[in-house]
Design an enzyme around this catalytic site. Structure first.
Site, PDB file in Angstrom:
ATOM      1  N   ARG A  90      -3.769 -21.874   8.134  1.00 25.72           N
ATOM      2  CA  ARG A  90      -3.713 -20.959   9.279  1.00 25.72           C
ATOM      3  C   ARG A  90      -2.380 -20.225   9.403  1.00 25.72           C
ATOM      4  NH1 ARG A  90      -6.123 -25.338  11.391  1.00 25.72           N
ATOM      5  NH2 ARG A  90      -8.385 -25.151  11.582  1.00 25.72           N
ATOM      6  N   LYS A 146       2.058  -5.754   6.805  1.00 20.72           N
ATOM      7  CA  LYS A 146       0.645  -5.591   6.425  1.00 20.72           C
ATOM      8  C   LYS A 146       0.399  -6.373   5.142  1.00 20.72           C
ATOM      9  CE  LYS A 146      -0.618  -1.010   8.199  1.00 20.72           C
ATOM     10  NZ  LYS A 146      -1.064   0.338   7.807  1.00 20.72           N
ATOM     11  N   GLU A 182       7.104   7.974  -2.270  1.00 14.40           N
ATOM     12  CA  GLU A 182       7.283   7.460  -0.903  1.00 14.40           C
ATOM     13  C   GLU A 182       8.684   7.794  -0.381  1.00 14.40           C
ATOM     14  OE1 GLU A 182       4.617   6.348   0.523  1.00 14.40           O
ATOM     15  OE2 GLU A 182       3.352   5.623  -1.131  1.00 14.40           O
ATOM     16  N   LYS A 234      11.500   2.890   6.913  1.00 15.17           N
ATOM     17  CA  LYS A 234      10.233   2.172   7.098  1.00 15.17           C
ATOM     18  C   LYS A 234      10.367   1.132   8.218  1.00 15.17           C
ATOM     19  CE  LYS A 234       6.051   0.520   6.245  1.00 15.17           C
ATOM     20  NZ  LYS A 234       5.238  -0.004   5.160  1.00 15.17           N
ATOM     21  N   GLU A 294       5.286   2.844  20.445  1.00 11.11           N
ATOM     22  CA  GLU A 294       4.789   4.211  20.250  1.00 11.11           C
ATOM     23  C   GLU A 294       3.666   4.194  19.222  1.00 11.11           C
ATOM     24  OE1 GLU A 294       7.556   7.778  19.214  1.00 11.11           O
ATOM     25  OE2 GLU A 294       8.795   6.051  19.700  1.00 11.11           O
ATOM     26  N   ARG A 308       3.695   5.269  13.654  1.00 14.10           N
ATOM     27  CA  ARG A 308       3.423   4.737  12.317  1.00 14.10           C
ATOM     28  C   ARG A 308       2.570   5.712  11.504  1.00 14.10           C
ATOM     29  NH1 ARG A 308       3.055  -1.623  10.808  1.00 14.10           N
ATOM     30  NH2 ARG A 308       2.827  -1.339   8.578  1.00 14.10           N
ATOM     31  N   ASN A 333       1.756   8.449   6.951  1.00 13.64           N
ATOM     32  CA  ASN A 333       0.608   8.940   6.171  1.00 13.64           C
ATOM     33  C   ASN A 333       0.818  10.339   5.611  1.00 13.64           C
ATOM     34  OD1 ASN A 333      -1.267   6.829   6.112  1.00 13.64           O
ATOM     35  ND2 ASN A 333      -1.632   7.141   8.283  1.00 13.64           N
ATOM     36  N   HIS A 382      -0.804  11.491   2.440  1.00 20.45           N
ATOM     37  CA  HIS A 382      -1.735  10.426   2.075  1.00 20.45           C
ATOM     38  C   HIS A 382      -3.200  10.775   2.310  1.00 20.45           C
ATOM     39  CE1 HIS A 382       1.790   8.048   1.404  1.00 20.45           C
ATOM     40  NE2 HIS A 382       1.119   6.933   1.215  1.00 20.45           N
ATOM     41  N   HIS A 398      -5.118   9.927  -0.771  1.00 11.20           N
ATOM     42  CA  HIS A 398      -6.156   8.891  -0.870  1.00 11.20           C
ATOM     43  C   HIS A 398      -7.444   9.470  -1.434  1.00 11.20           C
ATOM     44  CE1 HIS A 398      -4.087   6.226   2.371  1.00 11.20           C
ATOM     45  NE2 HIS A 398      -3.828   5.764   1.160  1.00 11.20           N
ATOM     46  N   HIS A 400      -1.090   5.415  -7.059  1.00  9.32           N
ATOM     47  CA  HIS A 400      -1.049   5.824  -5.655  1.00  9.32           C
ATOM     48  C   HIS A 400       0.006   6.909  -5.411  1.00  9.32           C
ATOM     49  CE1 HIS A 400      -0.956   5.567  -1.305  1.00  9.32           C
ATOM     50  NE2 HIS A 400       0.333   5.288  -1.369  1.00  9.32           N
TER      51      HIS A 400
HETATM   52  N1  LIG Z   1       1.450  -3.616   2.637  1.00  4.84           N
HETATM   53  C1  LIG Z   1       1.818  -2.355   2.674  1.00  4.84           C
HETATM   54  O1  LIG Z   1       2.314  -1.854   3.699  1.00  4.84           O
HETATM   55  C2  LIG Z   1       1.654  -1.521   1.430  1.00  4.84           C
HETATM   56  C3  LIG Z   1       2.288  -0.275   1.342  1.00  4.84           C
HETATM   57  C4  LIG Z   1       2.163   0.443   0.152  1.00  4.84           C
HETATM   58  C5  LIG Z   1       1.422  -0.065  -0.910  1.00  4.84           C
HETATM   59  N2  LIG Z   1       0.795  -1.274  -0.764  1.00  4.84           N
HETATM   60  C6  LIG Z   1       0.024  -1.860  -1.877  1.00  4.84           C
HETATM   61  O2  LIG Z   1       0.918  -2.056  -2.944  1.00  4.84           O
HETATM   62  C7  LIG Z   1       0.220  -1.971  -4.181  1.00  4.84           C
HETATM   63  C8  LIG Z   1       0.998  -1.064  -5.100  1.00  4.84           C
HETATM   64  O3  LIG Z   1       2.268  -1.617  -5.272  1.00  4.84           O
HETATM   65  P1  LIG Z   1       3.265  -1.127  -6.423  1.00  4.84           P
HETATM   66  O4  LIG Z   1       3.271   0.335  -6.467  1.00  4.84           O
HETATM   67  O5  LIG Z   1       4.525  -1.864  -6.216  1.00  4.84           O
HETATM   68  O6  LIG Z   1       2.522  -1.533  -7.750  1.00  4.84           O
HETATM   69  P2  LIG Z   1       2.235  -2.923  -8.478  1.00  4.84           P
HETATM   70  O7  LIG Z   1       2.509  -4.067  -7.616  1.00  4.84           O
HETATM   71  O8  LIG Z   1       0.889  -2.759  -9.059  1.00  4.84           O
HETATM   72  O9  LIG Z   1       3.309  -2.899  -9.660  1.00  4.84           O
HETATM   73  C9  LIG Z   1       3.230  -1.885 -10.631  1.00  4.84           C
HETATM   74  C10 LIG Z   1       3.421  -2.445 -12.031  1.00  4.84           C
HETATM   75  O10 LIG Z   1       4.807  -2.679 -12.249  1.00  4.84           O
HETATM   76  C11 LIG Z   1       5.018  -3.992 -12.733  1.00  4.84           C
HETATM   77  N3  LIG Z   1       6.329  -4.390 -12.237  1.00  4.84           N
HETATM   78  C12 LIG Z   1       6.656  -4.783 -10.999  1.00  4.84           C
HETATM   79  N4  LIG Z   1       7.975  -4.914 -10.885  1.00  4.84           N
HETATM   80  C13 LIG Z   1       8.504  -4.616 -12.089  1.00  4.84           C
HETATM   81  C14 LIG Z   1       9.829  -4.584 -12.598  1.00  4.84           C
HETATM   82  N5  LIG Z   1      10.892  -4.824 -11.818  1.00  4.84           N
HETATM   83  N6  LIG Z   1       9.995  -4.239 -13.893  1.00  4.84           N
HETATM   84  C15 LIG Z   1       8.922  -3.935 -14.677  1.00  4.84           C
HETATM   85  N7  LIG Z   1       7.664  -3.937 -14.243  1.00  4.84           N
HETATM   86  C16 LIG Z   1       7.461  -4.281 -12.960  1.00  4.84           C
HETATM   87  C17 LIG Z   1       3.855  -4.772 -12.211  1.00  4.84           C
HETATM   88  O11 LIG Z   1       3.602  -5.904 -13.019  1.00  4.84           O
HETATM   89  C18 LIG Z   1       2.735  -3.764 -12.295  1.00  4.84           C
HETATM   90  O12 LIG Z   1       2.200  -3.722 -13.587  1.00  4.84           O
HETATM   91  C19 LIG Z   1      -1.180  -1.472  -3.837  1.00  4.84           C
HETATM   92  O13 LIG Z   1      -2.071  -2.554  -3.908  1.00  4.84           O
HETATM   93  C20 LIG Z   1      -1.051  -0.973  -2.411  1.00  4.84           C
HETATM   94  O14 LIG Z   1      -2.259  -1.121  -1.695  1.00  4.84           O
HETATM   95  C21 LIG Z   1       0.919  -1.995   0.365  1.00  4.84           C
HETATM   96 ZN   LIG Z   2       1.786   5.278   0.130  1.00  7.64          ZN
END
Ligand SMILES: NC(=O)c1ccc[n+]([C@@H]2O[C@H](COP(=O)([O-])OP(=O)(O)OC[C@H]3O[C@@H](n4cnc5c(N)ncnc54)[C@H](O)[C@@H]3O)[C@@H](O)[C@H]2O)c1
Ligand SMILES: [Zn+2]
Length: 365
Positions: free
Chosen positions: A121, A143, A185, A229, A239, A243, A247, A250, A254, A266
């Site tokens: 939990r 998130k 971003e 952020k 507010e 947030r 977007n 986006h 998206h 992305h």
């Molecule tokens: N929670 C949130 O607020 C939020 C915000 C934006 C994105 N996301 C999520 O994040 C994900 C995308 O994250 P991302 O863009 O970091 O991609 P990712 O986590 O897929 O990483 C991208 C690639 O880089 C590799 N990698 C990571 N760190 C590395 C490093 N230091 N050196 C070499 N390779 C490395 C990973 O193994 C992967 O293959 C999506 O699932 C998205 O939905 C969440």
């Molecule tokens: Zn984004």
């Protein structure tokens, strides 16, 4: 090292940013009062590059580390993987005082955070983000979640980390394509909130894309963005519209991701989405053409992804219609008024969106 306080009640926490800060991870986790057992969750790629120093530092600080690895792709960010990890945590005998450490990009952070939010939990978790996206965006704001076959990020929970440890030196192993996509971003943050950051990017974008900034400059860049952020998500408690400015780029972004069946990263889709949002703002007479040109030139210098010629404008407009932010049949967009200032605009028609998509196609065929 710089610190950023995230003033979220009832659990405020601190983001630590700096090159080499990973070496202090054990001490920071002890100071945060975390329990002895930790599940360190990472993906195979990051494990090969950065797991050893992270795990060793925790063990030296007296923590008992259970290492958990998974594929780390968005297609593995699902309930099946979460369930497998729950099994590993139970077998390792983790109890309620245990905690989770996410070492990796947004995929690892979202999944590990979801595991922490739901195991027993909810147990504490710590983020050690290793991509630009995760250092300036995904690791901040609480998130967490996983994908469902019928949609991305459909299952999840808000679960704030106890601490975020951002070591900018870890970015040096990032493939260029991931780096450029992640910078989307950063450009977004500059356009929505920070004209000085925009000017910094105009001066240094080639160095950034080539990972040639000196360590202090890189720390400053990442910290400025993590701060944006953190401020937006902290202010959003009061507010509720704020947030939404995150977007920017986006809505069309998206739609492009979905229409291309995730053929774009992305951030790549967001780059094209910002070009589209710029055109919408110019067409509405909201945004001076000269500033839009500065945005688009910065994106071109950063590196444009493959163009949109393969994708039909109709399909992209249709996918834009599926956007969660749509109100009563018309589109809601975040549009720029000037560099560093955006507005949420309701009532944008399909025709306007289509014209913006066609603009992207003309500019980036
Ligand atoms: N929670 C949130 O607020 C939020 C915000 C934006 C994105 N996301 C999520 O994040 C994900 C995308 O994250 P991302 O863009 O970091 O991609 P990712 O986590 O897929 O990483 C991208 C690639 O880089 C590799 N990698 C990571 N760190 C590395 C490093 N230091 N050196 C070499 N390779 C490395 C990973 O193994 C992967 O293959 C999506 O699932 C998205 O939905 C969440
Ligand atoms: Zn984004």
């Amino acid at each position: 090292m710089q610190t950023i306080d995230v003033t979220l009640e009832p659990h405020p926490y601190t983001i630590h940013v700096g090159h080499g800060v990973l070496a202090r991870l054990g001490g920071l986790c002890r100071a945060a009062g975390l329990g002895r057992q930790v599940a360190l969750i990472t993906d195979h790629t990051v494990a090969g590059l950065h797991l050893e120093p992270a795990a060793a530092g925790l063990r030296e600080a007296g923590f008992e580390v259970t290492e958990v690895r998974f594929a780390g792709t968005d297609s593995a960010k699902n309930l099946r993987t979460a369930e497998q990890i729950f099994g590993q945590l139970i077998q390792a005998g983790l109890d309620r005082r245990a905690w989770v450490l996410a070492l990796g990009g947004g995929v690892v952070g979202d999944l590990a955070g979801f595991v922490a939010a739901t195991f027993l939990r909810g147990i504490p978790f710590v983020q050690v983000p290793t991509t630009i996206v995760s250092q300036v965006d995904a690791s901040i704001g609480g998130k967490t979640g996983v994908n469902h076959a019928l949609g991305k990020n459909m299952i999840g929970a808000f679960h704030q980390p106890r601490l975020v440890c951002i070591d900018t030196a870890l970015l040096r192993t990032l493939p260029r394509r991931e780096l450029v996509a992640g910078m989307a971003e950063v450009v977004k943050h500059a356009v929505i909130r920070d004209p000085a950051l925009f000017e910094f990017l105009e001066h240094h974008i080639e160095q950034i894309a080539g990972m040639e900034l000196d360590p202090d400059q890189l720390d400053g860049l990442i910290a400025a963005n993590a701060r944006i952020k953190a401020e937006v998500v902290a202010a959003d408690e009061k507010e509720s519209e704020l947030r939404a400015i995150l977007n920017y780029g986006h809505t069309i972004g998206h739609a492009i991701e979905s229409a291309s069946q995730y053929g774009y990263l992305h951030g790549e889709a967001v780059i094209l989405g910002m070009v589209g949002a710029g055109e919408l703002a110019v067409q509405r007479g909201m945004w001076p053409e000269a500033e839009r040109t500065r945005q688009d030139q910065l994106l071109v210098r950063l590196g444009m992804p493959p163009g949109l010629s393969r994708l039909g404008a109709d399909l992209i407009v249709e996918r834009t219609r599926a956007d969660k932010k749509r109100l009563e049949g018309r589109h809601r967009f975040v549009l720029a008024r000037r560099l560093g200032q955006v507005e949420i605009v309701d009532g944008i028609s399909d025709t306007e969106v289509r014209a913006a998509v066609e603009y992207i196609q003309r500019r980036h065929p």
